[in-house]
Design a protein around this motif. Structure first.
Motif, PDB file in Angstrom:
ATOM      1  N   LEU A 164      -3.788   4.993  -7.942  1.00 36.20           N
ATOM      2  CA  LEU A 164      -2.377   5.308  -8.252  1.00 36.20           C
ATOM      3  C   LEU A 164      -1.920   6.467  -7.374  1.00 36.20           C
ATOM      4  N   CYS A 165      -2.242   6.365  -6.107  1.00 38.96           N
ATOM      5  CA  CYS A 165      -2.047   7.468  -5.168  1.00 38.96           C
ATOM      6  C   CYS A 165      -2.120   6.908  -3.750  1.00 38.96           C
ATOM      7  N   GLY A 166      -1.397   7.519  -2.837  1.00 41.49           N
ATOM      8  CA  GLY A 166      -1.437   7.075  -1.453  1.00 41.49           C
ATOM      9  C   GLY A 166      -0.540   7.930  -0.601  1.00 41.49           C
ATOM     10  N   TYR A 167      -0.310   7.481   0.639  1.00 38.94           N
ATOM     11  CA  TYR A 167       0.313   8.329   1.645  1.00 38.94           C
ATOM     12  C   TYR A 167       1.815   8.144   1.781  1.00 38.94           C
ATOM     13  N   LYS A 168       2.371   7.174   1.058  1.00 38.01           N
ATOM     14  CA  LYS A 168       3.811   6.953   1.179  1.00 38.01           C
ATOM     15  C   LYS A 168       4.461   6.962  -0.204  1.00 38.01           C
ATOM     16  N   GLY A 169       5.745   7.262  -0.248  1.00 35.64           N
ATOM     17  CA  GLY A 169       6.466   7.268  -1.512  1.00 35.64           C
ATOM     18  C   GLY A 169       6.840   8.674  -1.931  1.00 35.64           C
ATOM     19  N   SER A 170       7.719   8.734  -2.950  1.00 41.26           N
ATOM     20  CA  SER A 170       8.329  10.020  -3.322  1.00 41.26           C
ATOM     21  C   SER A 170       7.304  11.051  -3.767  1.00 41.26           C
ATOM     22  N   SER A 171       6.211  10.611  -4.405  1.00 37.52           N
ATOM     23  CA  SER A 171       5.217  11.586  -4.873  1.00 37.52           C
ATOM     24  C   SER A 171       4.170  11.896  -3.817  1.00 37.52           C
ATOM     25  N   ALA A 172       4.202  11.160  -2.704  1.00 41.86           N
ATOM     26  CA  ALA A 172       3.187  11.341  -1.667  1.00 41.86           C
ATOM     27  C   ALA A 172       3.589  12.394  -0.646  1.00 41.86           C
ATOM     28  N   VAL A 173       4.831  12.795  -0.706  1.00 40.66           N
ATOM     29  CA  VAL A 173       5.316  13.702   0.334  1.00 40.66           C
ATOM     30  C   VAL A 173       5.268  15.155  -0.120  1.00 40.66           C
ATOM     31  N   ARG A 174       4.531  15.398  -1.189  1.00 42.25           N
ATOM     32  CA  ARG A 174       4.458  16.759  -1.716  1.00 42.25           C
ATOM     33  C   ARG A 174       3.525  17.616  -0.856  1.00 42.25           C
ATOM     34  N   GLY A 175       4.109  18.554  -0.158  1.00 41.57           N
ATOM     35  CA  GLY A 175       3.355  19.604   0.514  1.00 41.57           C
ATOM     36  C   GLY A 175       2.171  19.132   1.321  1.00 41.57           C
ATOM     37  N   ARG A 176       0.994  19.689   1.015  1.00 41.41           N
ATOM     38  CA  ARG A 176      -0.166  19.532   1.855  1.00 41.41           C
ATOM     39  C   ARG A 176      -1.058  18.382   1.437  1.00 41.41           C
ATOM     40  N   PHE A 177      -0.575  17.492   0.581  1.00 42.16           N
ATOM     41  CA  PHE A 177      -1.404  16.433   0.032  1.00 42.16           C
ATOM     42  C   PHE A 177      -2.004  15.508   1.096  1.00 42.16           C
ATOM     43  N   GLY A 178      -1.133  14.887   1.920  1.00 39.73           N
ATOM     44  CA  GLY A 178      -1.611  13.869   2.847  1.00 39.73           C
ATOM     45  C   GLY A 178      -2.622  14.394   3.848  1.00 39.73           C
ATOM     46  N   GLU A 179      -2.285  15.522   4.407  1.00 43.56           N
ATOM     47  CA  GLU A 179      -3.150  16.159   5.404  1.00 43.56           C
ATOM     48  C   GLU A 179      -4.581  16.325   4.864  1.00 43.56           C
ATOM     49  N   ARG A 180      -4.692  16.841   3.665  1.00 46.30           N
ATOM     50  CA  ARG A 180      -6.003  17.079   3.075  1.00 46.30           C
ATOM     51  C   ARG A 180      -6.732  15.758   2.811  1.00 46.30           C
TER      52      ARG A 180
END
Lengths: 250, 250
Positions: free
Chosen positions: B164-180
């Motif tokens: 229930l998580c991934g790199y796209k979408g409104s909740s995926a663009v929060r801060g440093r999430f994707g990079e980590r």
């Protein structure tokens, strides 16, 4: 429906080849049953993969487990031009027998296969061995290429396992496949499980996801495993059996 | 590790709040155990969703089933600034509490949470209640946003449920999430099950598939169900529990 030879029984599983004739065509099949069935039991129709046949090793193992673990009967038939019905030999070569390539170019392949399955189901249900309200379909790869139009056309199918199939990749570009499935997927409303191999070299996962998305069933789920087209793990095979068993027995 | 109040026992499940302190920070948690554990048992660490807390309704139900059906203990802690640890209130509003938005902008959030989990695990394993070789992690949505870096950093975790998580979408663009996560997903090698909601309005499925693809585990699978982010069906929840139980008990 004519039996071909005597039944064989092994470890509680009764097995007997049969033929059904339709419009002069002979449809060769096998029925697996519990040796001592408990009344009218559920029935799973099993479609085999491309360039395989009705009694392939994986299918045989699955059929025997349906019988032994769940008391569910299984019937498989040779697809058009496969097994006892024609020239296509069992092979792992994806390039394809000329008759296999031709199969996907003929305009009537899907309707013929639908009618073959319907005639087989009619013949099987005439025997009173089966519960008419508890019929399932199981077919992956070509078992979905040919089986999806059948499930779409057959209201007696109450639950299905489909997959290892989609709109992109080397095996997806065969003749009239995509066109028919785009039309039929939105007609499929029974509870279903769709299997995808993440690294499928014949049907790209993106095209498999697209097909999953088009299936109209609201009660659907997709299980994705790593590996090539032929590498569905036992976990996936078991889940597919348990899914159908739950839907047909529950 | 300090217990907070007496244990409560209901239907065979023993439950007791605790706190662990680390660098002056107080980590609030709950442990669920069988009333009569059979020796050193497996332990599942459970991470809750965003703007929720350690004893949320779904998590509580899941923890009790781990205990009752499998004899597996479960420990949950409040995430940073959640539950007893701060101002973030339980809400279904995806817009986010200011403290929740700030959480994803801070450079130390992931490392802090990793250290919180590690300190909690150290404290729990000091008790000899648990089998150190059979530790699992279960966390979806923020339980993966914060839990994936923890699983990547913690070799004691032997199996995980993520998703229930991934790199796209409104909740995926929060801060440093994707990079980590791009950095940590390729470090995860334990057997895992990844859950995706086909119609997830917070994490687009394409970005979830991308994350699944990056996970280095070869023993992985993905279950996809229709519905929005919050609509994981009981079937998916049950499968996630049975998956971890199989891996920790088998």
């Amino acid at each position: 429906m004519d039996w071909q030879g005597p039944p064989e029984v092994s470890m509680g599983v009764w097995e007997r080849p049969f033929v059904v004739t339709r419009d002069g065509d002979t449809i060769s099949g096998i029925l697996w049953m519990p040796e001592e069935p408990a009344g009218a039991i559920p029935l799973v129709l099993m479609g085999h993969g491309g360039q395989s046949e009705k009694r392939n090793e994986n299918g045989l193992g699955l059929a025997r487990k349906f019988v032994r673990h769940h008391g569910i009967a299984v019937a498989a038939i040779d697809a058009i031009d496969h097994g006892e019905r024609g020239p296509i030999r069992v092979t792992e070569d994806p390039a394809g027998h000329p008759a296999y390539i031709a199969l996907w170019k003929r305009a009537d392949t899907f309707d013929r296969m639908n009618a073959d399955w319907a005639a087989t189901l009619n013949a099987l249900l005439a025997s009173d061995r089966f519960d008419h309200e508890r019929i399932g379909y199981w077919g992956l790869s070509m078992g979905t290429m040919l089986g999806l139009p059948f499930v779409a056309s057959e209201p007696r199918i109450k639950s299905a396992v489909l997959g290892l199939c989609g709109y992109k990749g080397s095996s997806a570009v065969r003749g009239r496949f995509g066109e028919r499935h785009h039309r039929d997927a939105p007609k499929i409303t029974c509870p279903l499980l769709f299997m995808v191999q993440w690294d499928d070299e014949r049907f790209d996962r993106d095209g498999a996801f697209e097909l999953f998305g088009e299936l109209a069933a609201t009660d659907k789920r997709m299980h994705v495993h790593p590996g090539l087209h032929g590498a569905l793990p036992p976990e996936g095979r078991d889940a597919s059996r348990e899914f159908l068993a739950r839907n047909l027995l529950g």
